[in-house]
Design a protein around this motif. Structure first.
Motif, short mmCIF file in Angstrom:
data_model
loop_
_atom_site.label_atom_id
_atom_site.label_comp_id
_atom_site.label_asym_id
_atom_site.label_seq_id
_atom_site.Cartn_x
_atom_site.Cartn_y
_atom_site.Cartn_z
N ILE A 94 1.14 -21.10 -15.18
CA ILE A 94 0.37 -22.05 -15.99
C ILE A 94 -0.20 -21.30 -17.19
N GLU A 95 0.28 -21.64 -18.38
CA GLU A 95 -0.10 -20.92 -19.59
C GLU A 95 -0.43 -21.91 -20.72
N PRO A 96 -1.09 -21.42 -21.77
CA PRO A 96 -1.28 -22.29 -22.94
C PRO A 96 0.07 -22.67 -23.52
N GLY A 97 0.20 -23.91 -23.95
CA GLY A 97 1.44 -24.36 -24.54
C GLY A 97 1.42 -24.25 -26.06
N ALA A 117 -1.30 -28.66 -24.71
CA ALA A 117 -2.37 -27.75 -24.29
C ALA A 117 -1.92 -26.82 -23.18
N VAL A 118 -1.07 -27.33 -22.28
CA VAL A 118 -0.68 -26.56 -21.10
C VAL A 118 0.84 -26.58 -20.95
N ARG A 119 1.41 -25.44 -20.63
CA ARG A 119 2.83 -25.34 -20.31
C ARG A 119 2.95 -24.81 -18.89
N ILE A 120 3.62 -25.57 -18.03
CA ILE A 120 3.83 -25.18 -16.65
C ILE A 120 5.30 -24.82 -16.47
N GLU A 121 5.55 -23.58 -16.07
CA GLU A 121 6.91 -23.11 -15.83
C GLU A 121 7.12 -22.92 -14.33
N ILE A 122 8.19 -23.52 -13.82
CA ILE A 122 8.49 -23.48 -12.38
C ILE A 122 9.82 -22.77 -12.18
N LEU A 153 7.20 -35.09 -6.22
CA LEU A 153 5.79 -34.82 -5.94
C LEU A 153 4.98 -34.58 -7.22
N LEU A 154 5.37 -33.56 -8.00
CA LEU A 154 4.59 -33.26 -9.19
C LEU A 154 4.65 -34.37 -10.22
N ALA A 155 5.84 -34.84 -10.55
CA ALA A 155 5.97 -35.87 -11.58
C ALA A 155 5.22 -37.14 -11.18
N THR A 156 5.25 -37.47 -9.89
CA THR A 156 4.54 -38.66 -9.41
C THR A 156 3.04 -38.51 -9.61
N LYS A 157 2.51 -37.31 -9.34
CA LYS A 157 1.09 -37.07 -9.51
C LYS A 157 0.71 -36.96 -10.99
N LEU A 158 1.62 -36.41 -11.80
CA LEU A 158 1.33 -36.23 -13.22
C LEU A 158 1.28 -37.56 -13.95
N ARG A 159 2.24 -38.45 -13.63
CA ARG A 159 2.24 -39.77 -14.25
C ARG A 159 1.00 -40.55 -13.82
N GLY A 160 0.28 -41.06 -14.76
CA GLY A 160 -0.92 -41.83 -14.43
C GLY A 160 -2.15 -40.98 -14.20
N SER A 161 -2.01 -39.67 -14.41
CA SER A 161 -3.17 -38.79 -14.21
C SER A 161 -4.15 -38.86 -15.37
N GLY A 162 -3.68 -39.32 -16.52
CA GLY A 162 -4.53 -39.36 -17.70
C GLY A 162 -4.45 -38.09 -18.53
N ILE A 163 -3.81 -37.05 -17.99
CA ILE A 163 -3.69 -35.80 -18.75
C ILE A 163 -2.23 -35.44 -19.01
N GLU A 164 -1.32 -36.36 -18.68
CA GLU A 164 0.11 -36.04 -18.81
C GLU A 164 0.53 -35.73 -20.25
N GLU A 165 -0.14 -36.34 -21.23
CA GLU A 165 0.23 -36.09 -22.63
C GLU A 165 -0.11 -34.67 -23.08
N ILE A 196 0.35 -31.95 -21.05
CA ILE A 196 1.02 -30.98 -20.18
C ILE A 196 2.54 -31.06 -20.34
N GLU A 197 3.15 -29.91 -20.49
CA GLU A 197 4.61 -29.79 -20.53
C GLU A 197 5.06 -29.05 -19.28
N VAL A 198 6.09 -29.57 -18.61
CA VAL A 198 6.61 -28.97 -17.38
C VAL A 198 8.06 -28.58 -17.60
N VAL A 199 8.38 -27.33 -17.32
CA VAL A 199 9.75 -26.83 -17.44
C VAL A 199 10.13 -26.17 -16.12
N ALA A 200 11.22 -26.64 -15.48
CA ALA A 200 11.70 -26.07 -14.22
C ALA A 200 13.09 -25.50 -14.44
N GLU A 201 13.30 -24.26 -13.99
CA GLU A 201 14.59 -23.59 -14.19
C GLU A 201 15.03 -22.87 -12.92
N ILE A 202 16.35 -22.83 -12.73
CA ILE A 202 16.94 -22.02 -11.66
C ILE A 202 17.44 -20.73 -12.32
#
Length: 250
Positions: free
Chosen positions: A190-193, A197-202, A216-228, A230-236
């Motif tokens: 979890i770092e500054p974007g 404001a926030v960039r989450i790398e998984i 799980l995460l996307a479901t909780k993020l949607r409707g949280s009021g802070i989704e705009e 936060i940026e989420v990036v998941a990589e293998i």
């Protein structure tokens, strides 16, 4: 705590509260009974730290919590609300998994004022308690959080998704989609974007981790009021995916 005296006082009171420790123990007992991922005090510690990290990054970017915008209190009071909600968000699981968020409310309503009374007098004590209770019930899927603080608790809970949460189901050889997908997550950063404001790398070692991210995460993020914010990036980050379960039988 970064010098937040009221937050220090809350955490010291929680560390000394044997009843709260008993609830944390029992919520894990009931998680074990259902072959669920970790819901012990380890989960609580991780969620508190993630939530405070999210809040500080959001606040640094100019996102105002309800404690400031509506109650004319301080960002440090918002940290107390967030930490308090995290400490109690799963205590209802000491009673039952189903509707545990609702059970957490009456446990927190009974105990939380005692943990805060050395830092606040009424009406501020009731304001802080009420906002923490809103964040507790707001962390469920259909919780509809209406404060920044509640949205942060909701997202922080979902961000405890790395492989450590799957330890117990794997040790007992009863893996399920939750434990397998958690085992596929190597790390969460979890770092500054730059654009938000926030960039989450998984970091994932297997595509089954997408269950944690999308279900799980996307479901909780949607409707949280802070989704705009936060940026989420998941990589293998692997040439070959890790084999997590050789055979699965029903």
């Amino acid at each position: 705590t970064r010098g937040n005296r009221r937050l220090e006082s809350l955490l010291a009171a929680a560390n000394a509260d044997r009843r709260l420790h008993g609830w944390w123990y029992m919520q894990q007992v009931n998680a074990d009974r259902r072959d669920m991922s970790d819901h012990s005090w380890v989960h609580i510690q991780i969620v508190v730290n993630i939530a405070l990290r999210l809040f500080r990054l959001l606040n640094r970017a100019g996102v105002e919590p309800a404690m400031v915008s509506q109650h004319e209190m301080k960002p440090r009071d918002a940290e107390v609300v967030i930490a308090a909600a995290c400490l109690f968000h799963d205590t209802g699981m000491s009673i039952h998994r189903t509707d545990h968020e609702q059970y957490s409310l009456f446990l927190a309503a009974d105990r939380l004022p005692q943990l805060l009374e050395s830092s606040y007098d009424d009406p501020e004590l009731t304001v802080v308690t009420s906002e923490a209770l809103h964040a507790v019930i707001g962390h469920r899927r259909a919780g509809e959080p209406i404060t920044v603080e509640a949205g942060i608790v909701r997202v922080a809970d979902a961000l405890d998704m790395a492989s450590g949460r799957s330890r117990i189901p794997f040790e007992t050889r009863r893996p399920n989609i939750h434990s397998i997908s958690a085992a596929a997550i190597d790390g969460v950063t979890i770092e500054p974007g730059e654009e938000r404001a926030v960039r989450i790398e998984i970091e994932m070692n297997n595509s089954s981790g997408l269950f944690q991210v999308d279900e799980l995460l996307a479901t909780k993020l949607r409707g949280s009021g802070i989704e705009e914010h936060i940026e989420v990036v998941a990589e293998i980050d692997a040439e070959h995916e890790k084999r997590l379960v050789p055979v699965f039988r029903i």
